[in-house]
Design a protein around this motif. Structure first.
Motif, PDB file in Angstrom:
ATOM      1  N   ALA A 123       0.839  -1.193   0.000  1.00 56.23           N
ATOM      2  CA  ALA A 123       0.000   0.000   0.000  1.00 56.23           C
ATOM      3  C   ALA A 123       0.875   1.243   0.000  1.00 56.23           C
ATOM      4  O   ALA A 123       2.021   1.220   0.462  1.00 56.23           O
ATOM      5  N   VAL A 124       0.315   2.335  -0.508  1.00 55.52           N
ATOM      6  CA  VAL A 124       1.075   3.572  -0.658  1.00 55.52           C
ATOM      7  C   VAL A 124       0.248   4.746  -0.161  1.00 55.52           C
ATOM      8  O   VAL A 124      -0.976   4.752  -0.266  1.00 55.52           O
ATOM      9  N   ARG A 125       0.942   5.726   0.383  1.00 55.80           N
ATOM     10  CA  ARG A 125       0.312   6.967   0.852  1.00 55.80           C
ATOM     11  C   ARG A 125       1.165   8.146   0.403  1.00 55.80           C
ATOM     12  O   ARG A 125       2.314   8.283   0.824  1.00 55.80           O
ATOM     13  N   PRO A 126       0.647   9.020  -0.470  1.00 51.67           N
ATOM     14  CA  PRO A 126       1.409  10.215  -0.840  1.00 51.67           C
ATOM     15  C   PRO A 126       1.580  11.142   0.363  1.00 51.67           C
ATOM     16  O   PRO A 126       0.697  11.233   1.222  1.00 51.67           O
ATOM     17  N   ALA A 127       2.710  11.820   0.422  1.00 55.17           N
ATOM     18  CA  ALA A 127       2.964  12.759   1.521  1.00 55.17           C
ATOM     19  C   ALA A 127       1.888  13.843   1.540  1.00 55.17           C
ATOM     20  O   ALA A 127       1.357  14.240   0.504  1.00 55.17           O
ATOM     21  N   GLY A 128       1.560  14.295   2.747  1.00 58.01           N
ATOM     22  CA  GLY A 128       0.617  15.403   2.895  1.00 58.01           C
ATOM     23  C   GLY A 128      -0.799  14.987   3.186  1.00 58.01           C
ATOM     24  O   GLY A 128      -1.627  15.823   3.572  1.00 58.01           O
ATOM     25  N   ARG A 129      -1.102  13.698   3.003  1.00 58.06           N
ATOM     26  CA  ARG A 129      -2.470  13.257   3.335  1.00 58.06           C
ATOM     27  C   ARG A 129      -2.650  13.254   4.848  1.00 58.06           C
ATOM     28  O   ARG A 129      -1.828  12.774   5.579  1.00 58.06           O
ATOM     29  N   THR A 130      -3.775  13.816   5.281  1.00 55.70           N
ATOM     30  CA  THR A 130      -3.988  13.911   6.740  1.00 55.70           C
ATOM     31  C   THR A 130      -4.451  12.584   7.322  1.00 55.70           C
ATOM     32  O   THR A 130      -5.222  11.889   6.710  1.00 55.70           O
ATOM     33  N   VAL A 131      -3.949  12.294   8.505  1.00 49.82           N
ATOM     34  CA  VAL A 131      -4.415  11.137   9.270  1.00 49.82           C
ATOM     35  C   VAL A 131      -5.402  11.666  10.299  1.00 49.82           C
ATOM     36  O   VAL A 131      -5.078  12.590  11.045  1.00 49.82           O
ATOM     37  N   PRO A 132      -6.634  11.134  10.350  1.00 47.11           N
ATOM     38  CA  PRO A 132      -7.617  11.664  11.307  1.00 47.11           C
ATOM     39  C   PRO A 132      -7.149  11.527  12.745  1.00 47.11           C
ATOM     40  O   PRO A 132      -6.452  10.567  13.094  1.00 47.11           O
ATOM     41  N   TRP A 133      -7.516  12.487  13.550  1.00 49.31           N
ATOM     42  CA  TRP A 133      -7.184  12.414  14.978  1.00 49.31           C
ATOM     43  C   TRP A 133      -7.933  11.247  15.605  1.00 49.31           C
ATOM     44  O   TRP A 133      -9.040  10.915  15.191  1.00 49.31           O
ATOM     45  N   PRO A 134      -7.345  10.627  16.622  1.00 51.07           N
ATOM     46  CA  PRO A 134      -8.079   9.565  17.334  1.00 51.07           C
ATOM     47  C   PRO A 134      -9.364  10.109  17.937  1.00 51.07           C
ATOM     48  O   PRO A 134      -9.483  11.300  18.215  1.00 51.07           O
ATOM     49  N   ARG A 135     -10.323   9.198  18.110  1.00 46.84           N
ATOM     50  CA  ARG A 135     -11.603   9.611  18.699  1.00 46.84           C
ATOM     51  C   ARG A 135     -11.422  10.173  20.101  1.00 46.84           C
ATOM     52  O   ARG A 135     -12.171  11.015  20.547  1.00 46.84           O
ATOM     53  N   ARG A 136     -10.402   9.664  20.800  1.00 47.55           N
ATOM     54  CA  ARG A 136     -10.081  10.245  22.114  1.00 47.55           C
ATOM     55  C   ARG A 136      -8.568  10.223  22.278  1.00 47.55           C
ATOM     56  O   ARG A 136      -7.863   9.497  21.582  1.00 47.55           O
ATOM     57  N   ALA A 137      -8.077  11.029  23.199  1.00 49.60           N
ATOM     58  CA  ALA A 137      -6.629  11.106  23.402  1.00 49.60           C
ATOM     59  C   ALA A 137      -6.097   9.747  23.862  1.00 49.60           C
ATOM     60  O   ALA A 137      -6.692   9.113  24.739  1.00 49.60           O
ATOM     61  N   PRO A 138      -5.009   9.256  23.238  1.00 50.91           N
ATOM     62  CA  PRO A 138      -4.468   7.963  23.638  1.00 50.91           C
ATOM     63  C   PRO A 138      -4.017   7.961  25.095  1.00 50.91           C
ATOM     64  O   PRO A 138      -3.487   8.957  25.593  1.00 50.91           O
ATOM     65  N   GLU A 139      -4.241   6.836  25.738  1.00 55.17           N
ATOM     66  CA  GLU A 139      -3.847   6.694  27.147  1.00 55.17           C
ATOM     67  C   GLU A 139      -2.405   6.188  27.233  1.00 55.17           C
ATOM     68  O   GLU A 139      -2.115   5.223  27.925  1.00 55.17           O
ATOM     69  N   ALA A 140      -1.524   6.823  26.501  1.00 54.92           N
ATOM     70  CA  ALA A 140      -0.128   6.392  26.474  1.00 54.92           C
ATOM     71  C   ALA A 140       0.735   7.551  26.019  1.00 54.92           C
ATOM     72  O   ALA A 140       0.265   8.477  25.349  1.00 54.92           O
ATOM     73  N   CYS A 141       2.005   7.481  26.377  1.00 54.60           N
ATOM     74  CA  CYS A 141       2.993   8.480  25.957  1.00 54.60           C
ATOM     75  C   CYS A 141       3.750   7.927  24.748  1.00 54.60           C
ATOM     76  O   CYS A 141       4.290   6.820  24.807  1.00 54.60           O
ATOM     77  N   VAL A 142       3.759   8.670  23.651  1.00 57.67           N
ATOM     78  CA  VAL A 142       4.503   8.268  22.448  1.00 57.67           C
ATOM     79  C   VAL A 142       5.860   8.959  22.470  1.00 57.67           C
ATOM     80  O   VAL A 142       5.944  10.179  22.634  1.00 57.67           O
ATOM     81  N   ARG A 143       6.910   8.167  22.331  1.00 52.21           N
ATOM     82  CA  ARG A 143       8.273   8.721  22.347  1.00 52.21           C
ATOM     83  C   ARG A 143       9.168   7.885  21.430  1.00 52.21           C
ATOM     84  O   ARG A 143       8.797   6.773  21.027  1.00 52.21           O
ATOM     85  N   PRO A 144      10.362   8.395  21.091  1.00 54.64           N
ATOM     86  CA  PRO A 144      11.262   7.634  20.218  1.00 54.64           C
ATOM     87  C   PRO A 144      11.713   6.316  20.856  1.00 54.64           C
ATOM     88  O   PRO A 144      11.861   6.217  22.078  1.00 54.64           O
ATOM     89  N   LEU A 145      11.920   5.331  20.026  1.00 57.29           N
ATOM     90  CA  LEU A 145      12.467   4.048  20.459  1.00 57.29           C
ATOM     91  C   LEU A 145      13.909   4.248  20.922  1.00 57.29           C
ATOM     92  O   LEU A 145      14.716   4.873  20.229  1.00 57.29           O
ATOM     93  N   GLY A 146      14.227   3.739  22.101  1.00 59.86           N
ATOM     94  CA  GLY A 146      15.582   3.863  22.634  1.00 59.86           C
ATOM     95  C   GLY A 146      16.214   2.510  22.910  1.00 59.86           C
ATOM     96  O   GLY A 146      15.523   1.482  22.913  1.00 59.86           O
ATOM     97  N   PRO A 147      17.522   2.456  23.163  1.00 61.70           N
ATOM     98  CA  PRO A 147      18.210   1.183  23.410  1.00 61.70           C
ATOM     99  C   PRO A 147      17.584   0.373  24.549  1.00 61.70           C
ATOM    100  O   PRO A 147      17.529  -0.850  24.475  1.00 61.70           O
ATOM    101  N   ALA A 148      17.089   1.052  25.575  1.00 61.86           N
ATOM    102  CA  ALA A 148      16.501   0.326  26.705  1.00 61.86           C
ATOM    103  C   ALA A 148      15.161  -0.316  26.362  1.00 61.86           C
ATOM    104  O   ALA A 148      14.657  -1.158  27.109  1.00 61.86           O
ATOM    105  N   ASP A 149      14.584   0.064  25.210  1.00 60.18           N
ATOM    106  CA  ASP A 149      13.272  -0.462  24.820  1.00 60.18           C
ATOM    107  C   ASP A 149      13.367  -1.707  23.946  1.00 60.18           C
ATOM    108  O   ASP A 149      12.335  -2.317  23.638  1.00 60.18           O
ATOM    109  N   LEU A 150      14.583  -2.071  23.505  1.00 61.81           N
ATOM    110  CA  LEU A 150      14.702  -3.054  22.433  1.00 61.81           C
ATOM    111  C   LEU A 150      14.094  -4.406  22.787  1.00 61.81           C
ATOM    112  O   LEU A 150      13.412  -5.029  21.969  1.00 61.81           O
ATOM    113  N   GLU A 151      14.310  -4.881  24.001  1.00 66.02           N
ATOM    114  CA  GLU A 151      13.795  -6.207  24.355  1.00 66.02           C
ATOM    115  C   GLU A 151      12.267  -6.231  24.339  1.00 66.02           C
ATOM    116  O   GLU A 151      11.641  -7.126  23.739  1.00 66.02           O
TER     117      GLU A 151
END
Length: 305
Positions: A123-151
């Motif tokens: 599947a393909v998605r051209p740049a600039g297409r909007t992704v709809p906001w979630p119906r409610r705020a996610p109950e989680a913190c999104v952050r970059p993957l780090g070395p301590a997360d690998l396992e």
């Protein structure tokens, strides 16, 4: 005389042409009226990550349809291919595979008539297409993957592969877990954390190493999303959407003009989710027991040219 068929007339995001691979040792060249093909047999190294994405004995058909009646030409080409396939016993780790543009609906009856079924979708998605906001705020913190997360991240990805395996899009091998860890160690990714543990993962291929994807789509600089997994208890909470929005922003900042991914055609969750995120099918991989000929011995249904 009918003009030569061009893939972009069917789908503007396809490349200009679908060239046949350069013949290699062991390939079989096929030629029928209106079509040419290359039959290639592959046996991936069982220790490689590629071995987790296909059968141990993979029989590929690559096609170039040049005649005015492409359905009849593909029917003849598939028949010629089947004549070269050695029957394998039921349950064998083998597959016959053909990949073709998803929007070429006129060829679907021919493929089904030869016993092939959709397995994976690129599947393909051209740049600039909007992704709809979630119906409610996610109950989680999104952050970059780090070395301590690998396992923990590798465990999430492996759980996703076990889920996907039931749809036939991947195979869990003794080397799979080890290769998942290796892939993540060099990946660009993000995780979602809730209650002190990882509940979501999204990984993308390094945008500097995705030139191979330009063979699949009309793109100067494609991005490729390799994995998305949300723990079952958190599905539907907006975490997947939040991870995807984060990844899209990073890939577009890196200059990616399209983003691509693969999903299992039979997965009931994948297609609806990815379509909501702006993706659409570009290529479909068909697979099945082509060595057994047409379904129930019946002739493939070929629409009139």
């Amino acid at each position: 005389m009918r003009a030569a068929w061009r893939p972009r007339a069917l789908d503007p995001l396809l490349p200009r042409a679908i060239p046949l691979p350069r013949p290699a040792a062991g390939d079989v060249l096929l030629c029928v009226p209106g079509a040419a093909g290359v039959y290639r047999r592959k046996r991936p190294d069982p220790e490689s990550f590629d071995a987790s994405w296909c059968a141990a004995d993979r029989h590929e058909l690559h096609a170039d349809l040049t005649g005015p009646d492409r359905a009849a030409a593909l029917d003849a080409l598939l028949t010629a291919w089947e004549e070269h396939l050695v029957p394998w016993p039921p349950g064998a780790d083998a597959e016959a595979v053909f990949t073709w543009p998803s929007r070429d609906a006129a060829l679907v009856p021919v493929l089904r008539g030869h016993g092939l079924t959709p397995q994976r979708v690129a599947a393909v998605r051209p740049a600039g297409r909007t992704v709809p906001w979630p119906r409610r705020a996610p109950e989680a913190c999104v952050r970059p993957l780090g070395p301590a997360d690998l396992e923990a991240a590798a465990a999430l990805w492996l759980a996703e592969l076990h889920w996907e395996a039931q749809f036939g899009s991947c195979v869990i091998r003794p080397s799979t877990a080890r290769n998942v860890g290796r892939q993540l160690a060099g990946a660009l990714g993000w995780v979602a954390e809730a209650g002190g543990r990882l509940v979501g993962l999204l990984a993308v291929e390094d945008p500097r190493r995705t030139a191979w994807a330009a063979r699949l789509a009309r793109a100067r600089h494609p991005g490729y999303l390799t994995s998305l997994m949300v723990s079952p208890a958190y599905r539907g909470s907006g975490i997947g959407t939040a991870l995807v929005r984060t990844a899209h922003a990073a890939l577009e900042e890196a200059g990616c003009t399209v983003t691509m991914l693969h999903y299992a055609a039979l997965n009931p969750l994948s297609a609806p989710f990815w379509h909501r995120c702006g993706y659409r099918p570009l290529w479909t991989t068909w697979t099945g027991p082509a060595h057994r000929g047409r379904v129930n011995g019946a002739r493939a249904s070929v629409p009139p040219g």
